[in-house]
Design a protein around this motif. Structure first.
Motif, PDB file in Angstrom:
ATOM      1  N   THR A  19      -5.373   4.789  -5.610  1.00 45.62           N
ATOM      2  CA  THR A  19      -6.096   4.718  -6.445  1.00 45.62           C
ATOM      3  C   THR A  19      -7.350   6.091  -5.738  1.00 45.62           C
ATOM      4  OG1 THR A  19      -7.423   3.415  -5.245  1.00 45.62           O
ATOM      5  CG2 THR A  19      -5.720   2.576  -6.644  1.00 45.62           C
ATOM      6  N   TYR A  22     -10.629   6.652  -7.770  1.00 46.08           N
ATOM      7  CA  TYR A  22     -11.141   6.785  -8.937  1.00 46.08           C
ATOM      8  C   TYR A  22     -11.814   5.164  -9.635  1.00 46.08           C
ATOM      9  CZ  TYR A  22      -9.226  11.310  -9.627  1.00 46.08           C
ATOM     10  OH  TYR A  22      -8.319  12.210  -9.454  1.00 46.08           O
ATOM     11  N   GLY A 245       0.082   8.938  -8.695  1.00 48.75           N
ATOM     12  CA  GLY A 245      -1.133   8.865  -8.881  1.00 48.75           C
ATOM     13  C   GLY A 245      -1.555   8.369  -9.578  1.00 48.75           C
ATOM     14  N   ARG A 246      -2.399   9.508 -10.525  1.00 50.52           N
ATOM     15  CA  ARG A 246      -3.264   8.447 -11.935  1.00 50.52           C
ATOM     16  C   ARG A 246      -1.948   8.007 -12.633  1.00 50.52           C
ATOM     17  NH1 ARG A 246      -7.170  14.180 -12.941  1.00 50.52           N
ATOM     18  NH2 ARG A 246      -5.506  14.645 -11.468  1.00 50.52           N
ATOM     19  N   HIS A 249      -1.940   4.479 -12.582  1.00 48.79           N
ATOM     20  CA  HIS A 249      -3.747   4.227 -12.557  1.00 48.79           C
ATOM     21  C   HIS A 249      -3.344   3.525 -14.013  1.00 48.79           C
ATOM     22  CE1 HIS A 249      -5.338   6.716  -9.937  1.00 48.79           C
ATOM     23  NE2 HIS A 249      -4.361   6.260  -9.095  1.00 48.79           N
TER      24      HIS A 249
END
Length: 264
Positions: A19, A22, A245-246, A249
């Motif tokens: 994370t 973020y 990664g993102r 999320h």
């Protein structure tokens, strides 16, 4: 007469997410709750797939202990985004690997391109930290990768990654589990990941390095750098999983990719 290298230990597939910085503490808690709810609602066939691979989540240091508590009783591994190379002492602001292990951390991410660029960490730093993680019973997850794509061949990439790998593997016991996250720096945050043929060629050559082949413990290789759904099927001949990664999320997207890695 030269002896042949020991047979490679079996390698479980593995997929995980960081994370970075973020999430707020509240969002991290909600993210874990939502992911666990999705997993608990999965079909029996999906549950069988999930049992065939390792899943990890690497939150920020502040929420790591609470995440470990939330994940207690599950097979999901809690990770840390960094650790110091000493277990204790007058090192204000650093994070003790011994304390990380004490609160339930199982994996420690080290040597990320952002750590190298922003904080000037070196291969030697990553190696010392990897040794500390292994010493405390955790798995070092060491990020490696070339800074620029020089040509259409993989030779330059492998040669730039070689000292990164050799430094870490020389520092940890031969029988310790190690994860190498291959992340071409030029692909991190890019709109598209590195080409599948390129990644497979590089990771196959990295796996064939003598320092990797001669190890007794498992050395798994992940791909990271704009990784997302549909990618692992193209990379499975070279890597053991994905470091997300993102994109991941979103718990639903993370779960979708977990199933793809398990089923590929």
């Amino acid at each position: 007469m030269s002896s042949s290298p020991p047979p490679s230990p079996p390698r479980r597939r593995i997929v995980g997410v960081s994370t970075k910085m973020y999430f707020s503490a509240a969002r991290t808690k909600h993210y874990i709750q939502e992911l666990l709810q999705i997993i608990s609602s999965s079909s029996p066939s999906s549950s069988d797939l999930l049992s065939q691979l390792d899943i990890f989540i690497i939150p920020d240091h502040i929420t790591l202990a609470s995440v470990a508590s939330q994940l207690a009783g599950t097979s999901i591994l809690t990770g840390a985004q960094d650790a110091f190379y000493e277990d204790s002492g007058a090192f204000t602001g650093e994070v003790s690997p011994a304390v990380l292990a004490e609160v339930g951390c199982r994996i420690v991410e080290l040597g990320h391109a952002e750590r190298r660029r922003l904080f000037h960490e070196t291969d030697a730093d990553a190696a010392r930290k990897a040794a500390a993680a292994a010493r405390n019973g955790m798995i070092p997850l060491v990020c490696i990768g070339e800074r620029t794509r020089i040509d259409n061949t993989t030779t330059a990439a492998v040669e730039e990654c070689r000292p990164q790998v050799e430094a870490v593997l020389a520092a940890v016991p031969s029988d310790a589990d190690v994860i190498l996250a291959y992340e071409p720096v030029w692909a991190i945050g890019a709109a598209e990941p590195a080409g599948a043929d390129y990644v497979v060629a590089v990771t196959r050559q990295l796996r064939n390095l003598e320092c990797v082949r001669q190890r007794q413990g498992a050395t798994r290789i992940l791909y990271g750098g704009s990784a997302g759904p549909g990618l692992f099927e193209k990379l499975k001949d070279g890597v053991d999983g994905l470091f997300l990664g993102r994109f991941a999320h979103d718990p639903a997207q993370f779960y979708r990719t977990i199933l793809e890695v398990a089923a590929a």
